[in-house]
Design a protein around this motif. Structure first.
Motif, PDB file in Angstrom:
ATOM      1  N   ALA A  23       0.834  -1.211   0.000  1.00  0.00           N
ATOM      2  CA  ALA A  23       0.000   0.000   0.000  1.00  0.00           C
ATOM      3  C   ALA A  23       0.864   1.255   0.000  1.00  0.00           C
ATOM      4  O   ALA A  23       0.587   2.218  -0.732  1.00  0.00           O
ATOM      5  CB  ALA A  23      -0.940  -0.008   1.206  1.00  0.00           C
ATOM      6  N   ALA A  24       1.937   1.257   0.795  1.00  0.00           N
ATOM      7  CA  ALA A  24       2.824   2.425   0.854  1.00  0.00           C
ATOM      8  C   ALA A  24       3.556   2.622  -0.475  1.00  0.00           C
ATOM      9  O   ALA A  24       3.675   3.753  -0.963  1.00  0.00           O
ATOM     10  CB  ALA A  24       3.828   2.253   1.995  1.00  0.00           C
ATOM     11  N   ALA A  25       4.022   1.528  -1.076  1.00  0.00           N
ATOM     12  CA  ALA A  25       4.714   1.624  -2.363  1.00  0.00           C
ATOM     13  C   ALA A  25       3.749   2.105  -3.449  1.00  0.00           C
ATOM     14  O   ALA A  25       4.107   2.943  -4.287  1.00  0.00           O
ATOM     15  CB  ALA A  25       5.312   0.270  -2.747  1.00  0.00           C
ATOM     16  N   ALA A  26       2.524   1.598  -3.433  1.00  0.00           N
ATOM     17  CA  ALA A  26       1.520   2.010  -4.419  1.00  0.00           C
ATOM     18  C   ALA A  26       1.213   3.497  -4.291  1.00  0.00           C
ATOM     19  O   ALA A  26       1.149   4.217  -5.286  1.00  0.00           O
ATOM     20  CB  ALA A  26       0.245   1.185  -4.250  1.00  0.00           C
ATOM     21  N   MET A  33      -3.025  -0.626  -5.572  1.00  0.00           N
ATOM     22  CA  MET A  33      -2.259  -1.759  -5.038  1.00  0.00           C
ATOM     23  C   MET A  33      -2.159  -2.860  -6.088  1.00  0.00           C
ATOM     24  O   MET A  33      -1.102  -3.472  -6.244  1.00  0.00           O
ATOM     25  CB  MET A  33      -2.898  -2.287  -3.756  1.00  0.00           C
ATOM     26  CG  MET A  33      -2.674  -1.390  -2.561  1.00  0.00           C
ATOM     27  SD  MET A  33      -3.417  -2.013  -1.047  1.00  0.00           S
ATOM     28  CE  MET A  33      -2.577  -3.568  -0.840  1.00  0.00           C
ATOM     29  N   ASN A  34      -3.231  -3.103  -6.822  1.00  0.00           N
ATOM     30  CA  ASN A  34      -3.199  -4.122  -7.862  1.00  0.00           C
ATOM     31  C   ASN A  34      -2.142  -3.781  -8.913  1.00  0.00           C
ATOM     32  O   ASN A  34      -1.344  -4.641  -9.303  1.00  0.00           O
ATOM     33  CB  ASN A  34      -4.577  -4.239  -8.519  1.00  0.00           C
ATOM     34  CG  ASN A  34      -4.631  -5.390  -9.492  1.00  0.00           C
ATOM     35  OD1 ASN A  34      -4.797  -6.527  -9.100  1.00  0.00           O
ATOM     36  ND2 ASN A  34      -4.484  -5.082 -10.770  1.00  0.00           N
ATOM     37  N   SER A  35      -2.127  -2.534  -9.362  1.00  0.00           N
ATOM     38  CA  SER A  35      -1.140  -2.122 -10.373  1.00  0.00           C
ATOM     39  C   SER A  35       0.278  -2.233  -9.840  1.00  0.00           C
ATOM     40  O   SER A  35       1.197  -2.606 -10.578  1.00  0.00           O
ATOM     41  CB  SER A  35      -1.403  -0.682 -10.821  1.00  0.00           C
ATOM     42  OG  SER A  35      -2.613  -0.618 -11.538  1.00  0.00           O
ATOM     43  N   HIS A  40       5.463  -5.133 -10.143  1.00  0.00           N
ATOM     44  CA  HIS A  40       6.590  -5.865  -9.565  1.00  0.00           C
ATOM     45  C   HIS A  40       6.680  -7.293 -10.107  1.00  0.00           C
ATOM     46  O   HIS A  40       7.781  -7.798 -10.329  1.00  0.00           O
ATOM     47  CB  HIS A  40       6.515  -5.857  -8.038  1.00  0.00           C
ATOM     48  CG  HIS A  40       6.897  -4.538  -7.457  1.00  0.00           C
ATOM     49  ND1 HIS A  40       8.204  -4.137  -7.314  1.00  0.00           N
ATOM     50  CD2 HIS A  40       6.134  -3.510  -7.020  1.00  0.00           C
ATOM     51  CE1 HIS A  40       8.238  -2.917  -6.794  1.00  0.00           C
ATOM     52  NE2 HIS A  40       6.993  -2.511  -6.622  1.00  0.00           N
ATOM     53  N   LEU A  41       5.544  -7.923 -10.342  1.00  0.00           N
ATOM     54  CA  LEU A  41       5.569  -9.263 -10.935  1.00  0.00           C
ATOM     55  C   LEU A  41       6.116  -9.205 -12.361  1.00  0.00           C
ATOM     56  O   LEU A  41       6.916 -10.053 -12.756  1.00  0.00           O
ATOM     57  CB  LEU A  41       4.173  -9.884 -10.928  1.00  0.00           C
ATOM     58  CG  LEU A  41       3.658 -10.326  -9.565  1.00  0.00           C
ATOM     59  CD1 LEU A  41       2.186 -10.715  -9.652  1.00  0.00           C
ATOM     60  CD2 LEU A  41       4.487 -11.470  -9.015  1.00  0.00           C
ATOM     61  N   ALA A  42       5.703  -8.205 -13.135  1.00  0.00           N
ATOM     62  CA  ALA A  42       6.206  -8.059 -14.502  1.00  0.00           C
ATOM     63  C   ALA A  42       7.715  -7.858 -14.496  1.00  0.00           C
ATOM     64  O   ALA A  42       8.436  -8.453 -15.309  1.00  0.00           O
ATOM     65  CB  ALA A  42       5.505  -6.889 -15.200  1.00  0.00           C
ATOM     66  N   GLN A  43       8.220  -7.040 -13.585  1.00  0.00           N
ATOM     67  CA  GLN A  43       9.672  -6.838 -13.490  1.00  0.00           C
ATOM     68  C   GLN A  43      10.375  -8.130 -13.094  1.00  0.00           C
ATOM     69  O   GLN A  43      11.435  -8.443 -13.621  1.00  0.00           O
ATOM     70  CB  GLN A  43       9.999  -5.748 -12.478  1.00  0.00           C
ATOM     71  CG  GLN A  43       9.765  -4.356 -13.009  1.00  0.00           C
ATOM     72  CD  GLN A  43      10.320  -3.314 -12.065  1.00  0.00           C
ATOM     73  OE1 GLN A  43      10.323  -3.486 -10.846  1.00  0.00           O
ATOM     74  NE2 GLN A  43      10.792  -2.227 -12.623  1.00  0.00           N
ATOM     75  N   ALA A  44       9.792  -8.880 -12.175  1.00  0.00           N
ATOM     76  CA  ALA A  44      10.416 -10.125 -11.714  1.00  0.00           C
ATOM     77  C   ALA A  44      10.533 -11.140 -12.849  1.00  0.00           C
ATOM     78  O   ALA A  44      11.471 -11.928 -12.880  1.00  0.00           O
ATOM     79  CB  ALA A  44       9.606 -10.721 -10.559  1.00  0.00           C
ATOM     80  N   PHE A  45       9.602 -11.080 -13.795  1.00  0.00           N
ATOM     81  CA  PHE A  45       9.619 -12.009 -14.915  1.00  0.00           C
ATOM     82  C   PHE A  45      10.236 -11.403 -16.165  1.00  0.00           C
ATOM     83  O   PHE A  45      10.149 -11.964 -17.249  1.00  0.00           O
ATOM     84  CB  PHE A  45       8.210 -12.526 -15.200  1.00  0.00           C
ATOM     85  CG  PHE A  45       7.727 -13.473 -14.139  1.00  0.00           C
ATOM     86  CD1 PHE A  45       8.227 -14.772 -14.068  1.00  0.00           C
ATOM     87  CD2 PHE A  45       6.809 -13.072 -13.188  1.00  0.00           C
ATOM     88  CE1 PHE A  45       7.801 -15.650 -13.078  1.00  0.00           C
ATOM     89  CE2 PHE A  45       6.376 -13.943 -12.195  1.00  0.00           C
ATOM     90  CZ  PHE A  45       6.874 -15.228 -12.142  1.00  0.00           C
TER      91      PHE A  45
END
Length: 78
Positions: A23-26, A33-35, A40-45
């Protein structure tokens, strides 16, 4: 119909405190929060753009990338 109504959904159980960190990062990144999680998932992959150059990180996985901006993109700092 809106794209979010047909998007894949997945429930996630998070360790204590992680929701607050997301929440803080968003909020800091002016995203939902979803975005934030999807980013972060897109960057991880190895998908998406680097935060500093706008160049794609798709050529190599985020952790194995030679571009420092693509490395460690999956970490969420609180």
């Amino acid at each position: 119909m809106y794209p979010s109504q047909v998007a894949d959904r997945f429930s996630v159980r998070m360790p204590d405190g992680m929701r607050d960190r997301i929440a803080a990062a968003a909020k800091a990144n002016r995203r939902s929060m979803n975005s934030e999680i999807v980013h972060h998932l897109a960057q991880a992959f190895g998908e998406g753009e680097t935060p500093t150059t706008g160049q794609s990180c798709q050529a190599t996985p985020a952790v194995g990338s030679s571009d420092p901006a693509c490395q460690g993109g999956s970490e969420i700092h609180g």
